[in-house]
Scaffold this motif. Structure first.
Motif, PDB file in Angstrom:
ATOM      1  N   PRO A   1       0.796  -1.230   0.000  1.00 47.77           N
ATOM      2  CA  PRO A   1       0.000   0.000   0.000  1.00 47.77           C
ATOM      3  C   PRO A   1       0.829   1.282   0.000  1.00 47.77           C
ATOM      4  O   PRO A   1       0.398   2.302  -0.541  1.00 47.77           O
ATOM      5  CB  PRO A   1      -0.832  -0.125   1.285  1.00 47.77           C
ATOM      6  N   HIS A   2       2.019   1.253   0.624  1.00 44.04           N
ATOM      7  CA  HIS A   2       2.815   2.481   0.709  1.00 44.04           C
ATOM      8  C   HIS A   2       3.643   2.751  -0.552  1.00 44.04           C
ATOM      9  O   HIS A   2       4.252   3.816  -0.673  1.00 44.04           O
ATOM     10  CB  HIS A   2       3.768   2.411   1.909  1.00 44.04           C
ATOM     11  N   ASP A   3       3.682   1.824  -1.500  1.00 40.75           N
ATOM     12  CA  ASP A   3       4.515   1.994  -2.688  1.00 40.75           C
ATOM     13  C   ASP A   3       4.006   3.154  -3.544  1.00 40.75           C
ATOM     14  O   ASP A   3       2.807   3.266  -3.813  1.00 40.75           O
ATOM     15  CB  ASP A   3       4.521   0.709  -3.534  1.00 40.75           C
ATOM     16  N   ARG A   4       4.927   4.017  -3.968  1.00 47.41           N
ATOM     17  CA  ARG A   4       4.597   5.125  -4.866  1.00 47.41           C
ATOM     18  C   ARG A   4       4.973   4.694  -6.284  1.00 47.41           C
ATOM     19  O   ARG A   4       6.120   4.352  -6.563  1.00 47.41           O
ATOM     20  CB  ARG A   4       5.401   6.371  -4.459  1.00 47.41           C
ATOM     21  N   ARG A   5       4.010   4.700  -7.170  1.00 50.43           N
ATOM     22  CA  ARG A   5       4.275   4.241  -8.528  1.00 50.43           C
ATOM     23  C   ARG A   5       5.073   5.266  -9.331  1.00 50.43           C
ATOM     24  O   ARG A   5       4.885   6.474  -9.182  1.00 50.43           O
ATOM     25  CB  ARG A   5       2.971   3.915  -9.249  1.00 50.43           C
ATOM     26  N   MET A   6       5.937   4.749 -10.187  1.00 51.10           N
ATOM     27  CA  MET A   6       6.729   5.563 -11.084  1.00 51.10           C
ATOM     28  C   MET A   6       5.935   5.839 -12.361  1.00 51.10           C
ATOM     29  O   MET A   6       5.118   5.024 -12.790  1.00 51.10           O
ATOM     30  CB  MET A   6       8.024   4.845 -11.467  1.00 51.10           C
ATOM     31  N   GLY A   7       6.191   6.978 -12.983  1.00 52.94           N
ATOM     32  CA  GLY A   7       5.539   7.286 -14.244  1.00 52.94           C
ATOM     33  C   GLY A   7       6.335   6.839 -15.452  1.00 52.94           C
ATOM     34  O   GLY A   7       5.784   6.630 -16.532  1.00 52.94           O
ATOM     35  N   TRP A   8       7.658   6.677 -15.252  1.00 50.25           N
ATOM     36  CA  TRP A   8       8.541   6.348 -16.365  1.00 50.25           C
ATOM     37  C   TRP A   8       9.686   5.459 -15.884  1.00 50.25           C
ATOM     38  O   TRP A   8      10.000   5.406 -14.698  1.00 50.25           O
ATOM     39  CB  TRP A   8       9.160   7.616 -16.967  1.00 50.25           C
ATOM     40  N   ALA A   9      10.313   4.782 -16.825  1.00 50.40           N
ATOM     41  CA  ALA A   9      11.574   4.083 -16.592  1.00 50.40           C
ATOM     42  C   ALA A   9      12.617   4.678 -17.528  1.00 50.40           C
ATOM     43  O   ALA A   9      12.310   5.022 -18.680  1.00 50.40           O
ATOM     44  CB  ALA A   9      11.427   2.591 -16.861  1.00 50.40           C
ATOM     45  N   LEU A  10      13.835   4.804 -17.048  1.00 55.36           N
ATOM     46  CA  LEU A  10      14.959   5.235 -17.880  1.00 55.36           C
ATOM     47  C   LEU A  10      15.906   4.050 -17.994  1.00 55.36           C
ATOM     48  O   LEU A  10      16.423   3.555 -16.981  1.00 55.36           O
ATOM     49  CB  LEU A  10      15.671   6.427 -17.239  1.00 55.36           C
ATOM     50  N   THR A  11      16.105   3.567 -19.225  1.00 52.64           N
ATOM     51  CA  THR A  11      16.936   2.390 -19.452  1.00 52.64           C
ATOM     52  C   THR A  11      18.008   2.693 -20.495  1.00 52.64           C
ATOM     53  O   THR A  11      17.837   3.587 -21.328  1.00 52.64           O
ATOM     54  CB  THR A  11      16.099   1.189 -19.921  1.00 52.64           C
TER      55      THR A  11
END
Length: 202
Positions: free
Chosen positions: A177-187
């Motif tokens: 529940p506490h996880d903040r989702r990322m909007g992007w990945a940089l690879t």
């Protein structure tokens, strides 16, 4: 890979860490150079003359201080974390590799004036270290919880970007529940990749 639901976060951490440790040094160097170029494009597009919160890659983490120098060359001012006791991260401005010194846990940290955790509000772009991220934006960290405690103070419109190797963008990770989702990945191979999950700055 096995189905993500069959593994907990610690199993994921062990597997990803083992794979990272097997990457040859020339491959790691090439990926670091590619990430520096991709980070420069992000800064030029999203943070010209603005603030980017980043970090110093250590050990087998993808990237290098070249990524930080590329951000500055693109016009961004760079915040780096200063690690203290468990809790939200403090910050200081990065002024070049020569300004870094060994801090807590032997991590490289900037020697400049220390700013409070609230300094993350300056950053419109936040590069977040990760072992993996899934296509929904769920991030797998190392488990210490520093970023879990830090990211709630980020600006609502901040663009959250997990920095990972290409194979570390996976279908599904365990989520809490506490996880903040990322909007992007940089690879290294894919550059900036949009993730499907809800995140700030979308």
């Amino acid at each position: 890979m096995n189905i993500a639901g069959q593994r907990d976060k610690n199993q994921w951490r062990a597997e990803v860490s083992a794979r990272r440790a097997s990457v040859a040094a020339p491959v790691r160097a090439g990926e670091a150079a590619a990430l520096a170029g991709a980070a420069a494009r992000v800064a030029a597009d999203w943070a010209p003359a603005g603030w980017v919160a980043a970090y110093v890659p250590v050990g087998t983490e993808p990237g290098s201080t070249g990524m930080l120098d590329a951000l500055r060359s693109a016009g961004a001012r760079v915040l780096l974390p200063v690690t203290g006791p468990p809790g939200p991260l403090d910050w200081a401005e990065y002024s070049g590799a020569g300004s870094l010194h060994r801090g807590r846990y032997d991590l490289l940290e900037p020697a400049g004036a220390r700013m409070s955790p609230a300094a993350i509000e300056l950053a419109g772009v936040i590069l977040v270290p990760a072992l993996a991220v899934d296509r929904r934006g769920v991030r797998l960290g190392r488990g210490a919880g520093y970023y879990d405690r830090t990211l709630p103070a980020a600006r609502p419109d901040a663009r959250l970007i997990a920095v990972v190797r290409d194979e570390e963008v996976v279908a599904r990770l365990p989520e809490e529940p506490h996880d903040r989702r990322m909007g992007w990945a940089l690879t290294p191979g894919g550059g900036l990749r949009r993730l499907a999950g809800p995140a700030s700055g979308n």
